[in-house]
Design a protein around this motif. Structure first.
Motif, PDB file in Angstrom:
ATOM      1  N   LYS A 198       0.814  -1.214   0.000  1.00  0.00           N
ATOM      2  CA  LYS A 198       0.000   0.000   0.000  1.00  0.00           C
ATOM      3  C   LYS A 198       0.844   1.258   0.000  1.00  0.00           C
ATOM      4  CE  LYS A 198      -3.465   2.556   2.682  1.00  0.00           C
ATOM      5  NZ  LYS A 198      -4.175   3.030   1.484  1.00  0.00           N
ATOM      6  N   THR A 199       1.834   1.329   0.912  1.00  0.00           N
ATOM      7  CA  THR A 199       2.663   2.525   0.990  1.00  0.00           C
ATOM      8  C   THR A 199       3.609   2.586  -0.204  1.00  0.00           C
ATOM      9  OG1 THR A 199       2.657   2.289   3.397  1.00  0.00           O
ATOM     10  CG2 THR A 199       4.202   3.866   2.451  1.00  0.00           C
ATOM     11  N   ARG A 200       3.570   3.679  -0.946  1.00  0.00           N
ATOM     12  CA  ARG A 200       4.434   3.822  -2.109  1.00  0.00           C
ATOM     13  C   ARG A 200       5.856   4.167  -1.680  1.00  0.00           C
ATOM     14  NH1 ARG A 200       0.484   7.626  -5.874  1.00  0.00           N
ATOM     15  NH2 ARG A 200      -1.256   6.151  -6.012  1.00  0.00           N
ATOM     16  N   LYS A 201       6.804   3.622  -2.418  1.00  0.00           N
ATOM     17  CA  LYS A 201       8.207   3.821  -2.071  1.00  0.00           C
ATOM     18  C   LYS A 201       8.602   5.295  -2.143  1.00  0.00           C
ATOM     19  CE  LYS A 201      12.520   1.311  -2.609  1.00  0.00           C
ATOM     20  NZ  LYS A 201      13.224   0.253  -3.361  1.00  0.00           N
ATOM     21  N   ASP A 202       8.071   6.021  -3.118  1.00  0.00           N
ATOM     22  CA  ASP A 202       8.427   7.433  -3.212  1.00  0.00           C
ATOM     23  C   ASP A 202       7.834   8.229  -2.050  1.00  0.00           C
ATOM     24  OD1 ASP A 202       5.849   7.071  -4.179  1.00  0.00           O
ATOM     25  OD2 ASP A 202       6.000   8.664  -5.676  1.00  0.00           O
ATOM     26  N   ASP A 203       6.678   7.771  -1.509  1.00  0.00           N
ATOM     27  CA  ASP A 203       6.099   8.439  -0.350  1.00  0.00           C
ATOM     28  C   ASP A 203       6.950   8.201   0.897  1.00  0.00           C
ATOM     29  OD1 ASP A 203       4.027   9.523  -1.767  1.00  0.00           O
ATOM     30  OD2 ASP A 203       2.553   7.998  -1.207  1.00  0.00           O
ATOM     31  N   VAL A 204       7.498   7.006   1.021  1.00  0.00           N
ATOM     32  CA  VAL A 204       8.407   6.730   2.136  1.00  0.00           C
ATOM     33  C   VAL A 204       9.628   7.637   2.040  1.00  0.00           C
ATOM     34  CG1 VAL A 204       9.872   5.008   3.243  1.00  0.00           C
ATOM     35  CG2 VAL A 204       7.643   4.330   2.336  1.00  0.00           C
ATOM     36  N   ALA A 205      10.175   7.768   0.830  1.00  0.00           N
ATOM     37  CA  ALA A 205      11.357   8.611   0.628  1.00  0.00           C
ATOM     38  C   ALA A 205      11.048  10.069   0.981  1.00  0.00           C
ATOM     39  CB  ALA A 205      11.827   8.506  -0.816  1.00  0.00           C
ATOM     40  N   ARG A 206       9.889  10.559   0.547  1.00  0.00           N
ATOM     41  CA  ARG A 206       9.488  11.945   0.869  1.00  0.00           C
ATOM     42  C   ARG A 206       9.330  12.125   2.369  1.00  0.00           C
ATOM     43  NH1 ARG A 206       4.105  12.772  -1.708  1.00  0.00           N
ATOM     44  NH2 ARG A 206       4.228  14.787  -0.669  1.00  0.00           N
TER      45      ARG A 206
END
Length: 245
Positions: A198-206
């Motif tokens: 569910k959690t997008r990798k780019d959102d984790v990075a941001r």
């Protein structure tokens, strides 16, 4: 790993019914043991830097942060630590539902008060679990961002820090409410909850970038709904973040 390219409407189940206290209902289960492992790993991080105030957050809503926060907080109480569990997610509070408590007053009442001295015993409630006290969010205010990022909030957290062995906060998702950064920077540490699939990798990075900008002490991350070798779903704990695929 594939992700949907549109975001589904967040679930309201935890708001309506609270979260599952697996560590209470099934204390000897493998999942409860995983929550205890998360607690132990956080202990390891406190060798050189005392951790008494810790928050759990996520990038977005419905990624499991409230479930993780509540269950890890319970493991500290069961270990014998004097715990204060604070619901600082004012827009989507869950703790009062989880523990079957009144939410007529709570954190918002304290932060919006003009009294110079506040009797905490007026607002803090028993959880039904030994060693664990609860401060619910209180009524949803018209200005949750201002309250959460206020100096009064920081002063309050520092005051209860001295009264408990550990203060655990369930705070809003970083990418949903940017001012969570302000509060997190004043805590001893923060754990990021990530939901597999569910959690997008780019959102984790941001999220990590935003926390680093505010000089937040990131203790690690919890992988929620992690599918293991036995096709079961559980929790995993890790340190750091890499953008490598």
């Amino acid at each position: 790993m594939a992700f949907d390219w549109f975001r589904k409407k967040p679930s309201t189940d935890s708001i309506d019914n609270g979260v599952k206290l697996i560590t209470v209902a099934h204390p000897t289960s493998p999942t409860s043991e995983e929550f205890r492992t998360i607690r132990t790993n956080i202990h390891f991080m406190s060798v050189d830097h005392e951790i008494k105030t810790v928050a759990f957050t996520s990038a977005h809503q419905s990624e499991g942060k409230s479930t993780v926060t509540a269950n890890v907080a319970v493991t500290w109480a069961l270990e014998g630590k004097k715990v204060l569990f604070i619901d600082a997610d004012m827009r989507r509070p869950t703790i009062h539902k989880t523990f079957g408590l009144s939410n007529r007053q709570g954190l918002t009442t304290i932060l919006s008060s003009h009294d110079s001295q506040i009797r905490l015993d007026t607002f803090i409630q028993k959880s039904g679990i030994d060693n664990m006290s609860i401060l619910t969010s209180g009524p949803i205010p018209p200005n949750p961002s201002e309250l959460l990022s206020s100096e009064r909030m920081n002063t309050f957290v520092q005051s209860v820090r001295n009264a408990y062995d550990i203060v655990v906060l369930d705070v809003p998702p970083i990418l949903e409410v940017p001012d969570t950064q302000v509060l997190s920077a004043h805590l001893d540490g923060l754990v990021l909850v990530v939901r597999e699939g569910k959690t997008r990798k780019d959102d984790v990075a941001r999220t990590v970038d935003m926390l680093r900008l505010s000089k937040t002490n990131i203790l690690g991350y919890v992988m929620n709904d992690h599918k293991g070798k036995n096709s079961g779903y559980g929790y995993g704990y890790g340190y750091g973040y890499t953008s490598d695929k």
